[in-house]
Each structure stands twice: as structure tokens, then as C-alpha cells.
Design an enzyme around this catalytic site. Structure first.
Site, short mmCIF file in Angstrom:
data_model
loop_
_atom_site.label_atom_id
_atom_site.label_comp_id
_atom_site.label_asym_id
_atom_site.label_seq_id
_atom_site.Cartn_x
_atom_site.Cartn_y
_atom_site.Cartn_z
N LYS A 171 10.94 -11.37 -7.77
CA LYS A 171 10.83 -11.48 -6.31
C LYS A 171 9.53 -10.84 -5.84
O LYS A 171 9.40 -9.61 -5.81
CB LYS A 171 12.01 -10.77 -5.64
CG LYS A 171 12.03 -10.97 -4.14
CD LYS A 171 12.30 -9.65 -3.46
CE LYS A 171 11.54 -9.31 -2.24
NZ LYS A 171 10.50 -10.09 -1.70
N GLY A 224 6.46 -0.39 -4.85
CA GLY A 224 6.53 -0.56 -3.40
C GLY A 224 6.68 0.79 -2.72
O GLY A 224 6.19 1.80 -3.23
N SER A 225 7.39 0.79 -1.60
CA SER A 225 7.47 2.02 -0.80
C SER A 225 8.51 2.99 -1.38
O SER A 225 9.41 2.60 -2.14
CB SER A 225 7.85 1.66 0.63
OG SER A 225 9.14 1.11 0.65
N GLY A 229 12.17 2.19 -3.01
CA GLY A 229 12.32 2.74 -4.37
C GLY A 229 13.62 3.55 -4.50
O GLY A 229 14.34 3.44 -5.49
N GLU A 246 7.34 2.60 -9.17
CA GLU A 246 5.99 3.04 -8.82
C GLU A 246 5.92 3.03 -7.31
O GLU A 246 6.10 1.97 -6.70
CB GLU A 246 4.93 2.10 -9.40
CG GLU A 246 4.70 2.22 -10.88
CD GLU A 246 4.27 3.60 -11.33
OE1 GLU A 246 3.73 4.38 -10.50
OE2 GLU A 246 4.49 3.91 -12.51
N CYS A 280 -2.52 2.00 -4.39
CA CYS A 280 -1.68 3.21 -4.51
C CYS A 280 -2.48 4.34 -5.17
O CYS A 280 -2.12 5.50 -5.06
CB CYS A 280 -0.37 2.93 -5.21
SG CYS A 280 -0.48 1.74 -6.52
N GLN A 327 0.89 -3.07 9.16
CA GLN A 327 0.10 -2.06 8.45
C GLN A 327 -1.03 -1.54 9.33
O GLN A 327 -1.35 -0.35 9.33
CB GLN A 327 -0.45 -2.63 7.13
CG GLN A 327 -1.24 -1.64 6.30
CD GLN A 327 -0.41 -0.42 5.86
OE1 GLN A 327 0.68 -0.56 5.33
NE2 GLN A 327 -0.92 0.79 6.11
N GLU A 379 1.52 9.18 2.96
CA GLU A 379 0.69 8.05 2.54
C GLU A 379 0.42 7.13 3.75
O GLU A 379 1.34 6.74 4.45
CB GLU A 379 1.39 7.24 1.45
CG GLU A 379 0.49 6.14 0.92
CD GLU A 379 1.14 5.36 -0.21
OE1 GLU A 379 2.26 4.89 -0.04
OE2 GLU A 379 0.48 5.23 -1.26
P1 ADP Z 1 5.95 -2.16 1.90
O1 ADP Z 1 6.39 -1.30 3.04
O2 ADP Z 1 4.68 -1.74 1.28
O3 ADP Z 1 6.03 -3.64 2.17
P2 ADP Z 1 8.45 -2.31 0.50
O4 ADP Z 1 9.07 -1.28 -0.38
O5 ADP Z 1 9.15 -2.66 1.76
O6 ADP Z 1 6.96 -1.84 0.73
O7 ADP Z 1 8.23 -3.66 -0.29
C1 ADP Z 1 8.05 -3.72 -1.70
C2 ADP Z 1 8.93 -4.83 -2.26
O8 ADP Z 1 10.30 -4.44 -2.07
C3 ADP Z 1 8.77 -6.17 -1.53
O9 ADP Z 1 8.86 -7.23 -2.47
C4 ADP Z 1 9.95 -6.17 -0.60
O10 ADP Z 1 10.37 -7.47 -0.22
C5 ADP Z 1 11.01 -5.49 -1.44
N1 ADP Z 1 12.14 -4.95 -0.66
C6 ADP Z 1 12.15 -4.53 0.63
N2 ADP Z 1 13.40 -4.14 0.98
C7 ADP Z 1 14.20 -4.30 -0.10
C8 ADP Z 1 15.59 -4.08 -0.36
N3 ADP Z 1 16.43 -3.61 0.55
N4 ADP Z 1 16.05 -4.35 -1.59
C9 ADP Z 1 15.21 -4.81 -2.56
N5 ADP Z 1 13.91 -5.07 -2.36
C10 ADP Z 1 13.40 -4.83 -1.15
#
Ligand code: ADP
Length: 477
Positions: A171, A224-225, A229, A246, A280, A327, A379
Site C-alpha cells: 500500500k 511514515g509518521s 508507526g 522507520e 527523514c 505539509q 520533526e
Molecule cells: P504522513 O503524515 O507523512 O503522511 P503517515 O504515517 O500518515 O505519514 O503515512 C505513511 C503511510 O501510512 C501512508 O501510506 C499512509 O496511507 C499510511 N497510513 C496512514 N494511516 C494509517 C492507518 N491507520 N493504518 C495503516 N496505514 C496508515
């Protein structure tokens, strides 16, 4: 407009789609990409599960050939894929082509690794018994990726997962589906059996969440965030599933009195502002000792005046736009926070208008910041950097390590003594001496410690640690 569909069980499907918008020119739609559902995700997981027994026993030559074909095609199409990347994410065309080349190299590396799979045979402590230690694939791997490296991060998760015999539900981030679609298409045409690699584009809250909730995913690799995470971690513990995270960084770069000024300024400008500060591993804290502080700030400010912020595809652009409106708001909110906290705005801080409507922000430098300010602790993920003045090396090291994160840590110095001490004592997964904190090789481990990362390292041969599970077999001779 064509809809770029999801790949589930070897079939391209999906009629709901969302627009992929170019952040350099919000009038430009890069393409329409499928918006997958929870049902699609379940089907993709079932397909990956069904494909696992055969793929996990596939020959290493078959894996090698497919990974190599993918690496070769990505390299042959680097200009076209780089342009696609620059259009959907907003990094400059040369940066985007560089990232595409890196994705190719990652596939080439793991094509080689597939031929080097090996175990150990060791004697048992019991006579007439032999012990074999091998690595089995894990099963279905869930891959969840962010928007800032639209082709390299998918590559560095997909290539090892396939190399070690796993099947995948992938995904990508909502903002950048195009490069992900392209590499899945390349791998599909390279001959991957049905169901081995499934692509489900769509929302994190829908597709990502359905992956987190599934008992049939054996491992999730996430970039991701920090907030998402944590969700990956909690859900994975419930399902007794392996996970690798990460997340953020607040990477320091120390500049000592004895630094080569040009080297320090180039490294700081590169790691702070290139790729719009959206790496990052970007340096967002420049920790500078008193003797060089004013000269360094003056030289860096001069350098920032020469940085051209414009459309990612325009020749001569050094820094592209911020990735999207959300952003950009985060970045400008932090600029206001920095001012209120009492840091001095030394350069930038303003939105810029260009020929095309996009999310353009000046490179922004704060001086007189302290390490306790929010702009130094949280961050930001944009072209916003603060300079923290310190007395000496000891204070610089302590300040560099005083952060919840631990991804990359840099130092500019000509002193072997300080460089050696810093390498040994920096609390980070990666340490850079006289180099930008961002910009890493594709064949060696990548990852951090503390709040930045969790689980085994990614990339290089260390990737096996996450994508396999060890088996110890005993045989009576
Ligand atoms: P950012 O704020 O940098 O977009 P995210 O952590 O929201 O960081 O996004 C990183 C990835 O995690 C993306 O592919 C996003 O669609 C996915 N993501 C966001 N929310 C969820 C969730 N509840 N469960 C699983 N994946 C998610």
C-alpha cells in the site's frame, strides 16, 4: 482519463479513483489512481496467502531473473520514471532521476542476493547429530510506504521481500501512487506469478487499517509518521506479527571550529534544504561551536540566497515545492512557532509565487535557537532549519544526542580525534563525517534508534533479518 488500477491476484481491478496532483502545478493531474476498499485489501491478503506456498519454494534463479529484469527496466526508463516522480512528489528532476537509479540498483542488489541465500551446517553437541541453520521466508508481508521517496522506499521493501521468498500486499502513500504503480507493473510483466505481489492503492485509514487488522499478514514493514508507526506496533503485537518501523528524525549536524567552512556549508545546505527538507535523514538542527558560528551563518545565508525554488521539472531548479497543502501548513505553522519561541528568522520564512500554482516556500533558517524549543525537538519535515550555538565539542555532542530521535547524525570537522569520538558516541543509526546527514548507499544497512526506528535494519544483506525467520534443524545421522 485512464484509471491506473490495483493489482489483486494477478488482475488489474478498480473503478473508483482519485486524482494524483502535481505539487509544482496544482492544475496538472498526473493521473487517476484506484482508491481501494477494505474488501479489496482482504482479497489482496487472501491472494498473497494463497501464492505463498509456491513462491516460498520457488527457485533462486527464477527470483534472480525477475528482480534483475525489474532493475534493468527501471534503469532503462530512468528519465521517464524520474519525470513521473518529479511530477507527483515535487523533488527536482535530477533528484528524481537519482532516486530512480537507486531503485534500480536496489533490485540489482537483491537479484544478486537471491543467488547467495545460504545457511550454516554445524556439529551438534550430541555425537552423530547434525545441525542445520536456515532462513525461511516469513509469509505475507504488508508494505506501507510514505510519500517522500515514491520509488526508492517501495523498492527497498519489495525487492528483499521477494528475494527471500515472501509474498506481498503493498500500500503506497495516497499522494504518490504513480511510481508504485509503475514498479508493480514492471514486476508483474517481469513474470511474477499471480498473487505474489498485490498492489492496493487507497487511504491509510481504509487500506492500511485493513492490513493492520489482518491475522494473515506475517510481517509489516512501515515507513511514515510516528503516530501511524505506533498503530502498526500495537496491532502487530495483538496478532503476534513481526514489524519494522522507520519514522521521524530530528537529525543534528555538528559544525566545529576546525571545520572546513565550504564542506560544512555544502553539507548543511544539502541535508537541510534539498528535496525540500522532506527526507527523514534531513538535518534540521545545525549545532555550531562559538569560534566558527558567525562565519558559518554568514556563509550559509549567502548560499541560501543562491538556491532556486521553482517547478520541479524546470532546468536550474535546486529545490521543488512542498508536497501538498497540509505539509505546507505544518511548515508555516512551525515558522510561526519558531518566531514566538524567540528564535531569530535569519533567512526565508515566506511563501513564494511562481509561474505555476504550487506549494512554494523559501528555504528558512533560524538562528539563536535553543535545543529546547519545539522547532528543535519536533520533526517539521520541510525546508526549515535552526542553528544552535554551543561552547565546545562536548556541548555539541550532548546537544546532538539530546533528542527523542536517532536516525542520522553528522559532524563537520578536520579533527580525527573529534570525528572518531563522534562516530563512537553519536546516538544514531547512521553517522556522517564531513558529509550531509542525508544521502546513503543502497547496499548497506539503513535505520535508526530511539524514537526513529524499531526492529531490524533495512537494505543490504541486513534486510534478511526482517524478511526471514531462522530455523534450526537437527538430524540423527
Ligand atoms: P504522513 O503524515 O507523512 O503522511 P503517515 O504515517 O500518515 O505519514 O503515512 C505513511 C503511510 O501510512 C501512508 O501510506 C499512509 O496511507 C499510511 N497510513 C496512514 N494511516 C494509517 C492507518 N491507520 N493504518 C495503516 N496505514 C496508515
Amino acid at each position: 482519463m485512464t484509471i491506473y488500477q490495483n493489482l489483486i491476484a494477478g488482475e488489474w481491478i478498480g473503478t473508483n479513483a482519485t486524482k494524483n496532483i502535481n505539487p509544482s502545478d496544482t492544475n496538472e493531474v498526473v493521473g487517476l489512481y484506484a482508491d481501494g476498499s477494505a474488501e479489496d485489501t482482504k482479497n489482496a491478503i487472501a491472494a498473497a496467502k494463497a501464492a505463498f506456498p509456491a513462491w516460498s519454494r520457488s527457485g533462486i534463479w527464477e527470483r534472480h531473473v525477475i528482480l534483475k529484469k525489474a532493475g534493468d527496466e527501471i534503469m532503462a526508463r530512468k528519465d521517464e520514471l524520474g519525470a513521473l516522480l518529479a511530477r507527483e512528489e515535487g523533488k527536482t528532476l535530477p533528484e528524481a532521476i537519482g532516486e530512480t537509479i537507486r531503485a534500480s540498483q536496489i533490485f540489482e542488489f537483491f537479484a544478486g542476493e537471491a543467488l547467495r541465500l545460504a545457511g550454516e551446517v554445524i556439529p551438534s553437541v550430541r555425537p552423530n547429530v547434525g545441525v542445520e541453520i536456515t532462513r525461511d521466508p516469513l509469509g505475507v508481508i504488508g508494505i506501507i510506504t510514505p510519500w517522500n521517496f515514491p520509488i526508492a522506499i517501495p523498492a527497498w521493501k519489495i525487492a528483499p521481500a521477494l528475494c527471500y521468498g515472501n509474498t506481498i500486499v503493498f500500500k503506497p502513500a495516497e499522494l504518490v501512487p504513480a511510481c508504485s504503480w509503475a514498479i508493480v507493473d514492471i514486476l508483474h510483466r517481469a513474470g511474477l506469478p499471480k498473487g505474489v505481489l498485490n498492489l492496493v492503492m487507497g487511504k491509510g485509514s481504509v487500506v492500511g487499517q485493513a492490513m493492520l487488522d489482518s491475522p494473515d499478514i506475517a510481517g509489516i514493514t512501515f515507513t511514515g509518521s510516528t503516530g501511524t508507526g505506533k498503530r502498526v506496533a500495537v496491532s502487530s503485537l495483538e496478532h503476534n506479527r513481526k514489524f519494522q518501523l522507520e519514522m521521524g528524525g530530528k537529525n543534528p549536524m555538528v559544525v566545529l571550529d576546525d571545520a572546513d567552512l565550504n564542506v560544512a556549508v555544502e553539507a548543511a545546505a544539502n541535508s537541510g534544504f534539498f528535496s525540500t527538507g522532506q527526507r527523514c535523514t534531513a538535518s534540521s538542527r545545525l549545532i555550531v561551536t562559538e569560534g566558527i558560528h558567525d562565519r558559518f551563518v554568514a556563509a550559509l545565508t549567502e548560499k541560501l540566497k543562491t538556491i532556486v525554488v521553482d517547478h520541479a521539472m524546470k532546468p536550474g531548479t535546486h529545490v521543488g515545492p512542498v508536497v501538498d497543502e497540509r505539509q505546507l501548513k505544518t511548515d508555516t505553522d512551525y515558522i510561526e512557532i519558531g518566531k514566538k519561541e524567540g528564535a531569530k528568522l535569519a533567512f526565508g520564512g515566506e511563501l513564494i509565487t511562481r509561474d505555476t500554482p504550487g506549494f512554494y516556500l523559501q528555504p528558512t533558517l533560524f538562528t539563536e535557537a535553543t535545543n529546547q524549543m519545539r522547532i528543535s525537538r519536533e520533526e517539521i519535515f520541510g525546508p526549515v532549519v535552526s542553528v544552535i550555538r554551543v561552547k565546545d565539542y562536548e556541548e555539541a555532542l550532548a546537544t546532538a544526542n539530546d533528542t527523542p530521535f536517532g536516525l542520522s547524525s553528522g559532524i563537520a570537522t578536520t579533527s580525527l580525534k573529534h570525528a572518531t569520538h563522534f562516530k563512537r558516541n553519536a546516538e544514531a543509526g547512521m553517522v556522517m563525517v564531513n558529509l550531509p546527514t542525508a544521502g546513503v548507499d543502497f547496499h548497506v544497512p539503513f535505520g535508526g534508534r530511539k524514537g526513529s526506528s524499531y526492529g531490524p535494519r533495512e537494505q543490504g544483506k541486513y534486510a534478511a533479518e526482517f524478511y526471514t525467520t531462522v530455523k534450526t534443524a537437527y538430524t540423527l545421522a
